[in-house]
Write a protein that holds these residues in place. Sequence first.
Motif, PDB file in Angstrom:
ATOM      1  N   VAL A   1       1.231  10.316  -3.809  1.00  0.00           N
ATOM      2  CA  VAL A   1       1.626  11.567  -3.164  1.00  0.00           C
ATOM      3  C   VAL A   1       2.665  12.299  -4.003  1.00  0.00           C
ATOM      4  CG1 VAL A   1       2.788  12.529  -1.132  1.00  0.00           C
ATOM      5  CG2 VAL A   1       1.017  10.772  -0.856  1.00  0.00           C
ATOM      6  N   LEU A   2       3.626  11.557  -4.541  1.00  0.00           N
ATOM      7  CA  LEU A   2       4.663  12.188  -5.352  1.00  0.00           C
ATOM      8  C   LEU A   2       4.074  12.814  -6.612  1.00  0.00           C
ATOM      9  CD1 LEU A   2       7.569   9.598  -5.012  1.00  0.00           C
ATOM     10  CD2 LEU A   2       7.411  11.863  -3.963  1.00  0.00           C
ATOM     11  N   ARG A   3       3.154  12.091  -7.250  1.00  0.00           N
ATOM     12  CA  ARG A   3       2.538  12.632  -8.462  1.00  0.00           C
ATOM     13  C   ARG A   3       1.682  13.857  -8.147  1.00  0.00           C
ATOM     14  NH1 ARG A   3       0.674   7.129 -11.718  1.00  0.00           N
ATOM     15  NH2 ARG A   3       2.792   6.290 -12.004  1.00  0.00           N
TER      16      ARG A   3
ATOM     17  N   GLY B   1      -2.571  11.509   1.559  1.00  0.00           N
ATOM     18  CA  GLY B   1      -1.620  10.417   1.364  1.00  0.00           C
ATOM     19  C   GLY B   1      -0.632  10.321   2.504  1.00  0.00           C
ATOM     20  N   HIS B   2      -0.128  11.483   2.965  1.00  0.00           N
ATOM     21  CA  HIS B   2       0.778  11.465   4.109  1.00  0.00           C
ATOM     22  C   HIS B   2       0.087  10.887   5.351  1.00  0.00           C
ATOM     23  CE1 HIS B   2       4.252  13.356   2.338  1.00  0.00           C
ATOM     24  NE2 HIS B   2       3.555  14.415   1.925  1.00  0.00           N
ATOM     25  N   GLN B   3      -1.186  11.256   5.551  1.00  0.00           N
ATOM     26  CA  GLN B   3      -1.905  10.732   6.705  1.00  0.00           C
ATOM     27  C   GLN B   3      -2.124   9.228   6.591  1.00  0.00           C
ATOM     28  OE1 GLN B   3      -2.773  12.425   9.502  1.00  0.00           O
ATOM     29  NE2 GLN B   3      -3.322  10.392  10.301  1.00  0.00           N
ATOM     30  N   VAL B   4      -2.394   8.760   5.370  1.00  0.00           N
ATOM     31  CA  VAL B   4      -2.564   7.309   5.166  1.00  0.00           C
ATOM     32  C   VAL B   4      -1.278   6.570   5.496  1.00  0.00           C
ATOM     33  CG1 VAL B   4      -2.901   5.539   3.406  1.00  0.00           C
ATOM     34  CG2 VAL B   4      -4.435   7.515   3.491  1.00  0.00           C
ATOM     35  N   LEU B   5      -0.151   7.121   5.059  1.00  0.00           N
ATOM     36  CA  LEU B   5       1.129   6.476   5.377  1.00  0.00           C
ATOM     37  C   LEU B   5       1.373   6.442   6.885  1.00  0.00           C
ATOM     38  CD1 LEU B   5       3.413   7.934   2.543  1.00  0.00           C
ATOM     39  CD2 LEU B   5       2.448   5.630   2.699  1.00  0.00           C
TER      40      LEU B   5
ATOM     41  N   ARG C   1       1.739   3.150   9.353  1.00  0.00           N
ATOM     42  CA  ARG C   1       2.809   2.921  10.325  1.00  0.00           C
ATOM     43  C   ARG C   1       2.237   2.633  11.713  1.00  0.00           C
ATOM     44  NH1 ARG C   1       5.640   6.768   7.049  1.00  0.00           N
ATOM     45  NH2 ARG C   1       4.642   8.507   8.163  1.00  0.00           N
ATOM     46  N   ASP C   2       1.159   3.351  12.074  1.00  0.00           N
ATOM     47  CA  ASP C   2       0.521   3.081  13.369  1.00  0.00           C
ATOM     48  C   ASP C   2      -0.060   1.673  13.424  1.00  0.00           C
ATOM     49  OD1 ASP C   2       1.133   5.570  14.368  1.00  0.00           O
ATOM     50  OD2 ASP C   2      -0.732   6.481  13.653  1.00  0.00           O
TER      51      ASP C   2
ATOM     52  N   VAL D   1       0.835  -1.204   0.000  1.00  0.00           N
ATOM     53  CA  VAL D   1       0.000   0.000   0.000  1.00  0.00           C
ATOM     54  C   VAL D   1       0.869   1.253   0.000  1.00  0.00           C
ATOM     55  CG1 VAL D   1      -1.776   1.256   1.267  1.00  0.00           C
ATOM     56  CG2 VAL D   1      -1.853  -1.237   1.140  1.00  0.00           C
ATOM     57  N   ALA D   2       1.958   1.234   0.778  1.00  0.00           N
ATOM     58  CA  ALA D   2       2.808   2.420   0.844  1.00  0.00           C
ATOM     59  C   ALA D   2       3.418   2.741  -0.510  1.00  0.00           C
ATOM     60  CB  ALA D   2       3.907   2.213   1.889  1.00  0.00           C
ATOM     61  N   HIS D   3       3.699   1.695  -1.293  1.00  0.00           N
ATOM     62  CA  HIS D   3       4.264   1.932  -2.618  1.00  0.00           C
ATOM     63  C   HIS D   3       3.297   2.737  -3.480  1.00  0.00           C
ATOM     64  CE1 HIS D   3       6.265   1.225  -6.441  1.00  0.00           C
ATOM     65  NE2 HIS D   3       5.114   0.745  -6.910  1.00  0.00           N
ATOM     66  N   HIS D   4       2.045   2.300  -3.524  1.00  0.00           N
ATOM     67  CA  HIS D   4       1.078   2.972  -4.390  1.00  0.00           C
ATOM     68  C   HIS D   4       0.705   4.343  -3.832  1.00  0.00           C
ATOM     69  CE1 HIS D   4       0.587  -0.497  -6.995  1.00  0.00           C
ATOM     70  NE2 HIS D   4       0.409  -1.273  -5.916  1.00  0.00           N
TER      71      HIS D   4
END
Length: 486
Positions: A301-303, A327-331, A335-336, A293-296
């Motif tokens: 986020v980068l795009r 996206g940052h919040q999802v990442l 992690r949590d 998931v973090a990959h996608h």
Amino acid sequence: MGLVRRWPVPVTLYLAAFLVVTDQIGSFTSNTAQILVCVALGVAGFRSTVRATVLAVVATIVATTLNVADPGAAPTGNMWVYSVLLPVFPAVLGAYLRSSAERLDERDVTPDALLAAGGVAITVLSTWTTWHSGSLPVWVVGLLAVVGGLSLGIARRLPGLVFLLQGVLLVCADIYLNDAVNTCVILTLIAIGVFAMRVQSWPWTVAAYLTGCLLSAIAVVGDDTEITAFRVGVLMSLVATPIAIGRYLGVRRAAVAAERLRAEEAARAAVAQVRADQLAERERIARDVHDIVAHHVGAMVLRAGAARYTAPDGPVADALDDIRETGHQVLQDLRDLLDLLRDPDRQPDLLANPADVVRESAERMASAGLVVDLDLDPAADQAPLIARASAARIVQEGLTNVLKHAGPGTRVRVFVAPSQEGLQVEIRNGRPPTTVERLPSSGRGLAGMRERVRALGGTLSAGPDGEGGWLLAVHLPSRLPSGSAA
């Protein structure tokens, strides 16, 4: 006597000297001093070293001998026995209480009941025909017989006390009811066997053996009995038999306890290994999910960040900013969750302040296009944390569902307030303003909320509100139902 617990040996020596002084001046206080010095000896045996206790016993023997001796009369054998046994007995009793048998944790009272029943049967059936032949009243002899038999029922739990009681009954029977001596010998031998089984100390076992030999000699040897080496050997073997049986049973009992302890340790180790395997599997799954998931999400986020520079202003830029922040919040949530799967006992940090989670969700949905009216009662902070955390998750999921199914521009009212014995959550949205282009949905949002609310013992209702909108109403109790797990 107020200092006897702190300095038992000095107090005993003082009382012994006081006994000698009061005896020499002919004071009746000597009788009181004789009683007090025995009490002090018992405390000394319990609290002092063997060498110090022996010193106190010797001093008390000397003082007792001077007290009981008649002026100008030669000491007799009975006087010497009394002078020695009177100080030795409390000292030995105190030492025994300090290092007696360990506590018996066995809850099965069947062996105790059998010992008590067998003891009463032996004493009553073998002595009741001779109760009237002694100098004591019949009811006294009968009571002592019953008590002596019943005392075997507590021999496993109080072996020293029962052994002492049987010894006293044996001496009394030898004096007052000679026909019951053989029965008392049998009970004493049983008490010795139980004592040897429960007390693992060899010095105490040897002391019990010597005491048993002395008691048996008192009962068996008469004035006209010829003492030979053969008879002495038979008597010593007779007393050694129950001690050998008791020691054997004690060793077997200790071996069984050790084996049970090893089995419990092995079971605990197996449970710990299973838990470790489960945690390792949880961590592997979490890492796989995180990586995929973090990959996608990271690519998204980068795009979004790159596209942000091509549209510096306007609604498109705001949407790209929201995508990047989401996206940052999802990442961070991933992690949590990874930390939670690694350590299930730790709550994730995002549940630290549920009220902030509710406000953040409302602001995020408002920036996504919903018109959110948040009514968060400050009194809701008094509700239990598990209820407030669940309410925050329900608000998050409910607003997400409104955005998915009603679309931007929809007005939604969020109401969170304490209710009778719980917490009330309502999410009501109006009619969608335009035709809705439905977003992808897993279909598990409402079902997941139902499962969460059911686990907490609450209620959930969801459906049309009759005005073209939708109403989600949840009640969370202040207490978890018994047997539930958060």
